[in-house]
Design a protein around this motif. Structure first.
Motif, short mmCIF file in Angstrom:
data_model
loop_
_atom_site.label_atom_id
_atom_site.label_comp_id
_atom_site.label_asym_id
_atom_site.label_seq_id
_atom_site.Cartn_x
_atom_site.Cartn_y
_atom_site.Cartn_z
N THR A 160 0.83 -1.15 0.05
CA THR A 160 -0.04 -0.03 -0.05
C THR A 160 0.76 1.30 -0.03
O THR A 160 0.59 2.12 -0.80
N ASP A 286 2.50 -2.99 -10.18
CA ASP A 286 2.25 -3.68 -8.83
C ASP A 286 2.38 -4.94 -8.82
O ASP A 286 1.66 -5.73 -9.10
N LYS A 318 4.73 -11.31 0.97
CA LYS A 318 3.93 -12.24 0.42
C LYS A 318 4.49 -13.27 -0.33
O LYS A 318 4.42 -14.55 0.21
C1 LIG Z 1 -1.49 -7.14 -0.76
C2 LIG Z 1 -1.50 -6.29 -2.12
C3 LIG Z 1 -1.22 -4.82 -1.89
C4 LIG Z 1 -1.00 -4.25 -0.77
O1 LIG Z 1 -0.03 -4.57 0.07
P1 LIG Z 1 0.05 -4.55 1.55
O2 LIG Z 1 1.32 -4.96 1.73
O3 LIG Z 1 -0.97 -5.42 2.16
O4 LIG Z 1 0.04 -2.90 2.00
C5 LIG Z 1 -1.14 -4.09 -3.18
N1 LIG Z 1 -1.20 -4.59 -4.50
C6 LIG Z 1 -1.47 -6.02 -4.69
C7 LIG Z 1 -1.73 -6.43 -6.10
C8 LIG Z 1 -1.69 -6.83 -3.54
O5 LIG Z 1 -1.84 -8.12 -3.54
#
Ligand SMILES: *Cc1c(COP(=O)(O)O)cnc(C)c1O
Length: 518
Positions: A160, A286, A318
């Motif tokens: 984010t 992203d 992630k």
């Molecule tokens: C999870 C996610 C985010 C946000 O990331 P955070 O680490 O939760 O702030 C932004 N873009 C995508 C595609 C995501 O999957």
């Protein structure tokens, strides 16, 4: 009991500080804590106990934070009751809900080190080597992306924040270009209403949030429809770029997603990059979710085109199996990070820039900042990138196999074949759905299945809405999850949903125009 306890003639509070004198206490205390966590992790039989907020809130609320227990063992025992026992455990193979990963051991080692030394990566004089190590991990990442020699970046708290900063840079660079072509100086406020961001309808909501924070118009984020595989339609992107230009609007950025949160779909990056290059538009990719492919020994090609981005978001927390928080914003042209620079006399005076002192605060929206890069550092030094990439490959393989399972299962409809590791599907009753009322009833059956499963603690799955209909979602990030786990969870889902679907439709559910908003 409430109120302030009488002052106790306890030990010298300095005994609680980490220091030369307490190094042994530190080791004992943390070892006790780690031992407890290890026991909790080892005995986890389910990802969750199913505890409800109503059950847990009184237990937490009853604790008087003005009455310290004094004793770490007592505090840890209490922690067991309020937290460890009922926490949601991502390492359990039947945790299939959100984009949370099990974490690799080298990163946990890094977490222990970084919090004890407690470097702050804003200025060199608060971190020394940590600054250089963060820069090295950033360079490793930009190298994997292929952003070129001028690339740079900075660790952030999450995707984010990375997206927000990317769009700040895009806004500043776009306004700089606009001003060059204007006859008279234009204040930012005069330009803001004309700026637009184009992104697929499946992109992350932080794009909208960022637009709001950056002062853009409420309709500044234009969703571009996705194709059947939930990838941005580049023909419609091209049309939208033309439409904006004809309407005298300036496209400040195109945000492509490499791994959408719901579907794991990867927008067609080469075609999007081509459109952006032709029109001189900032391309932000992203890759919060898809970034794990950067380390994949077999699937790096799925990100082809990412090297043409102006900026990239990566969430190590992630698909690199790192603990929260660990994310980075990477940019093709490191000089653009100056839009985050502010020289404060007390911290990073302009003189420090002249003396080429490496102050990461010059590139960051944050000031005091964790040394999160250390976790990736130790991961790369102990496991190596290939091992991390193989972990991600394993969950992508698992998702492909689970898709075949779902696709062949008459109890479920699955939305799209995954390119990463999510599956969005819907339980449908054996008789099918014929009317809107049927569909609403099935919506509720799916909602019920998710809730009942969570309450049982047997497994956790996520939910989402596709074309107005409630669906369930698996996000597979645990390489220890097997196809057997998937099969078992599908049986549980079908049983819960089937129970609900077979029940007569409650009166309250019939009048609603669509699925309940949650
Ligand atoms: C999870 C996610 C985010 C946000 O990331 P955070 O680490 O939760 O702030 C932004 N873009 C995508 C595609 C995501 O999957």
């Amino acid at each position: 009991m409430t109120g302030v306890a009488p002052p106790a003639a306890g030990p010298d509070p300095r005994s609680h500080l980490l220091g030369n004198e307490t190094a042994d206490d530190y080791r004992r205390l943390v070892t006790d804590g780690v031992t407890r966590v290890a026991a909790a992790v080892a005995r986890t039989a389910r990802p969750f106990t199913g505890v409800s907020p109503d059950e847990l809130a009184p237990r937490v609320g009853a604790i008087d934070l003005d009455r310290p227990l004094g004793d770490p063992a007592a505090a840890l025992a209490e922690l067991e009751e309020v937290y460890l026992r009922d926490a949601v455990y991502f390492h359990h193979p039947r945790y299939l809900a959100h984009l949370n990963c099990p974490v690799v051991l080298p990163a946990l080692l890094g977490e222990a080190v970084l919090s004890a030394v407690n470097s702050s990566l804003d200025t060199w004089d608060q971190s020394a080597g940590g600054t250089l190590m963060e820069r090295h991990v950033i360079d490793w990442t930009t190298g994997r992306i292929g952003l070129g020699r001028a690339a740079d970046g900075v660790f952030t708290s999450g995707g984010t924040q990375s997206n927000l900063q990317a769009l700040l840079l895009a806004r500043e660079e776009t306004c700089r270009m606009l001003r060059k072509n204007l006859p008279a100086p234009a204040p930012l406020a005069a330009l803001l209403p004309h700026l637009r961001i184009l992104t697929s309808e499946d992109s992350h909501f932080s794009v909208q949030k960022s637009a709001k924070l950056l002062g853009l118009a409420p309709d500044s984020v234009i969703p571009v429809p996705s194709d059947g595989n939930r990838r941005m339609r580049t023909d419609l992107l091209a049309a939208e770029i033309d439409r904006c230009s004809a309407a005298d609007l300036t496209v400040m950025a195109v945000v492509a997603t490499a791994g959408t949160t719901d579907f794991g779909s990867i927008d067609p990056l080469p075609a999007i990059a081509g459109l952006c290059e032709r029109a001189g538009i900032w391309l932000h990719v992203d890759a919060a979710y898809g970034c794990g492919l950067l380390a994949s020994p077999t699937r790096r090609h799925l990100l082809d085109g990412i090297e043409r981005a102006s900026s990239v978001t990566v969430d190590y927390h992630k698909s690199f199996f790192q603990p929260v928080s660990s994310s980075a914003l990477l940019v093709r042209d490191g000089a653009t990070l100056r839009h985050a620079t502010y020289y404060a006399d007390y911290l990073n005076p302009a003189r420090s820039a002249e003396r080429r002192i490496p102050n990461q605060v010059d590139k960051s929206l944050q000031t005091t900042r964790r040394f999160d890069a250390l976790k990736m550092w130790l991961t790369l030094r102990i496991m190596g990138a290939d091992a991390v990439g193989r972990l991600f490959d394993q969950v992508v393989d698992l998702a492909a196999n689970a898709w075949r399972l779902l696709d062949a299962d008459p109890r479920f409809e699955v939305v799209t074949e995954p390119s990463l590791s999510t599956l969005v599907f819907r339980y449908v009753p054996a008789g099918g759905e014929h009317t809107d009322a049927d569909r609403r009833h099935t919506d509720l059956a799916n909602l019920h299945a998710r809730e009942a499963l969570a309450a049982s603690g047997e497994a956790l799955v996520a939910g989402t809405v596709v074309d107005g209909r409630h669906h369930l979602k698996f996000t597979l990030l645990n390489p220890r999850t097997t196809l057997g786990d998937i099969r078992a969870v599908l049986d549980l889902v079908a049983a819960h949903a089937g129970d609900h679907a077979a029940a007569p439709e409650p009166a309250a559910a019939t009048g609603t125009a669509g699925p309940p908003v949650r």
